[in-house]
Design a protein around this motif. Structure first.
Motif, short mmCIF file in Angstrom:
data_model
loop_
_atom_site.label_atom_id
_atom_site.label_comp_id
_atom_site.label_asym_id
_atom_site.label_seq_id
_atom_site.Cartn_x
_atom_site.Cartn_y
_atom_site.Cartn_z
N LYS A 1 -116.08 27.68 -44.56
CA LYS A 1 -115.70 27.80 -43.55
C LYS A 1 -114.93 28.67 -43.25
N VAL A 2 -115.44 28.39 -42.24
CA VAL A 2 -113.85 29.80 -41.78
C VAL A 2 -113.22 29.30 -40.05
N ASP A 3 -111.93 29.80 -40.47
CA ASP A 3 -110.73 29.09 -38.98
C ASP A 3 -111.94 30.14 -37.65
N GLU A 4 -111.96 29.24 -36.66
CA GLU A 4 -112.34 30.32 -35.29
C GLU A 4 -111.33 31.43 -35.22
N GLY A 5 -109.86 31.82 -35.63
CA GLY A 5 -109.47 32.67 -35.28
C GLY A 5 -109.59 33.95 -36.12
N ALA A 6 -110.28 33.43 -37.19
CA ALA A 6 -110.57 34.60 -37.80
C ALA A 6 -112.56 35.59 -38.61
N LEU A 7 -112.14 34.94 -37.08
CA LEU A 7 -114.33 35.19 -36.84
C LEU A 7 -113.80 36.23 -35.61
N ALA A 8 -115.08 37.43 -36.00
CA ALA A 8 -115.43 38.35 -35.18
C ALA A 8 -116.14 37.96 -33.41
N GLU A 9 -116.24 39.00 -32.88
CA GLU A 9 -117.55 38.84 -31.98
C GLU A 9 -118.36 37.87 -32.05
N ASP A 10 -119.54 39.13 -33.45
CA ASP A 10 -120.24 37.82 -33.95
C ASP A 10 -120.80 37.01 -34.45
N GLY A 11 -119.56 36.39 -34.43
CA GLY A 11 -119.67 35.08 -35.53
C GLY A 11 -119.35 34.82 -36.41
N LYS A 12 -119.09 36.55 -37.29
CA LYS A 12 -118.70 36.23 -38.41
C LYS A 12 -117.55 36.62 -39.20
N PRO A 13 -117.23 36.01 -40.25
CA PRO A 13 -115.43 36.49 -40.42
C PRO A 13 -115.13 37.79 -40.57
N ASP A 14 -114.16 38.29 -39.78
CA ASP A 14 -113.72 39.37 -40.08
C ASP A 14 -112.49 39.52 -40.80
N ILE A 15 -113.03 40.34 -42.00
CA ILE A 15 -111.78 40.84 -43.29
C ILE A 15 -109.84 41.26 -42.53
N VAL A 16 -110.84 41.91 -41.36
CA VAL A 16 -109.49 42.59 -40.41
C VAL A 16 -107.97 40.94 -39.71
N LYS A 17 -108.97 40.30 -39.73
CA LYS A 17 -108.13 39.27 -39.19
C LYS A 17 -107.98 38.44 -40.42
N ILE A 18 -108.27 38.18 -41.40
CA ILE A 18 -108.47 36.81 -42.40
C ILE A 18 -107.21 38.09 -43.24
N ALA A 19 -106.79 38.93 -42.85
CA ALA A 19 -106.27 39.94 -43.67
C ALA A 19 -106.00 39.21 -45.90
N PRO A 20 -106.98 39.01 -46.34
CA PRO A 20 -107.18 39.13 -47.26
C PRO A 20 -106.08 39.37 -48.64
N LEU A 21 -105.52 38.81 -49.34
CA LEU A 21 -105.00 39.18 -50.61
C LEU A 21 -105.88 39.85 -52.16
N VAL A 22 -105.20 41.17 -52.13
CA VAL A 22 -105.72 41.65 -53.54
C VAL A 22 -105.42 41.52 -53.87
N PHE A 23 -105.72 41.92 -55.97
CA PHE A 23 -104.88 41.64 -57.19
C PHE A 23 -105.34 43.38 -57.86
N ASP A 24 -104.09 43.76 -58.23
CA ASP A 24 -104.07 44.64 -58.68
C ASP A 24 -104.55 44.24 -59.97
N THR A 25 -105.19 44.72 -60.90
CA THR A 25 -105.64 44.29 -62.34
C THR A 25 -104.32 45.29 -63.13
N GLY A 26 -104.10 46.50 -63.06
CA GLY A 26 -103.21 47.28 -63.54
C GLY A 26 -102.00 47.00 -64.08
N HIS A 27 -101.07 46.88 -62.38
CA HIS A 27 -100.27 46.43 -62.05
C HIS A 27 -99.43 45.04 -62.25
#
Length: 192
Positions: free
Chosen positions: A142-168
């Motif tokens: 399930k994806v918020d409509e505002g987080a979809l690209a024009e092709d209907g797939k999730p847009d990583i830039v619009k989602i702006a997910p967090l990533v974790f730095d395992t080292g620090h």
């Protein structure tokens, strides 16, 4: 020259995953899990690894289901709180100001505020040492409509997910688009 660091969990990037479960009493709970990711494409599956000591461990074992929410960079404080508090002691949904939604497909909740949610049916669990890896078949995304690209797939830039730095042990964002997968490497000449 490379320096040997020994056996460590340094893999970059690592996603920040909000694992949703119900406890025995039907209370919704969330857990911040950094050990996880897609593990199969057909059927689509995601794996998350949890320690037995976590509250979510027993919930997944009992309910045979979980959800995976993807928090945004703006939700860093909420995501971190979910990782440091225990569902045994607090209602994480209430404290974080999140709305618990009952999945219609699996016996697990998710937070309405996360822009991407995977609803998963437990298909395997593996004891790996300190952690147990839970493999869930993705029944729906399930994806918020505002987080979809024009092709209907999730847009990583619009989602702006967090990533974790395992080292620090820190959180980061994602960067700009760099190149098309399965295409950028075609410009490299073949060596014979």
């Amino acid at each position: 020259m490379k320096k040997s660091l020994g056996p460590k969990t340094h893999l970059f990037p690592t996603p920040v995953l909000m694992v949703g479960t119900y406890d025995r009493d039907g209370r919704p709970n969330l857990m911040n899990a950094a050990w996880g990711g897609i593990c199969c494409s057909e059927p689509p599956c995601v794996a998350v690894s949890l320690r037995k000591a976590t509250y979510s461990y027993d919930c997944i074992m009992e309910r045979k289901a979980f959800t995976v929410g993807i928090p945004t960079q703006k939700q860093l404080v909420i995501a971190d709180y979910i990782g440091i508090a225990s569902g045994r002691d607090s209602d994480k949904f209430a404290v974080a100001g999140l709305t618990a939604v009952r999945s219609e497909l699996v016996d697990a909740p998710y937070a309405a505020e996360f822009p991407v949610v995977l609803e998963c049916r437990l298909v395997h669990s593996f004891e790996l040492g300190l952690h147990t890896q839970f493999v869930g078949e993705i029944m729906d995304v399930k994806v918020d409509e505002g987080a979809l690209a024009e092709d209907g797939k999730p847009d990583i830039v619009k989602i702006a997910p967090l990533v974790f730095d395992t080292g620090h042990r820190g959180y980061h964002g994602i960067g700009p688009f760099l190149g098309k997968a399965f295409a950028a490497g075609r410009d490299l000449p073949e060596r014979k």
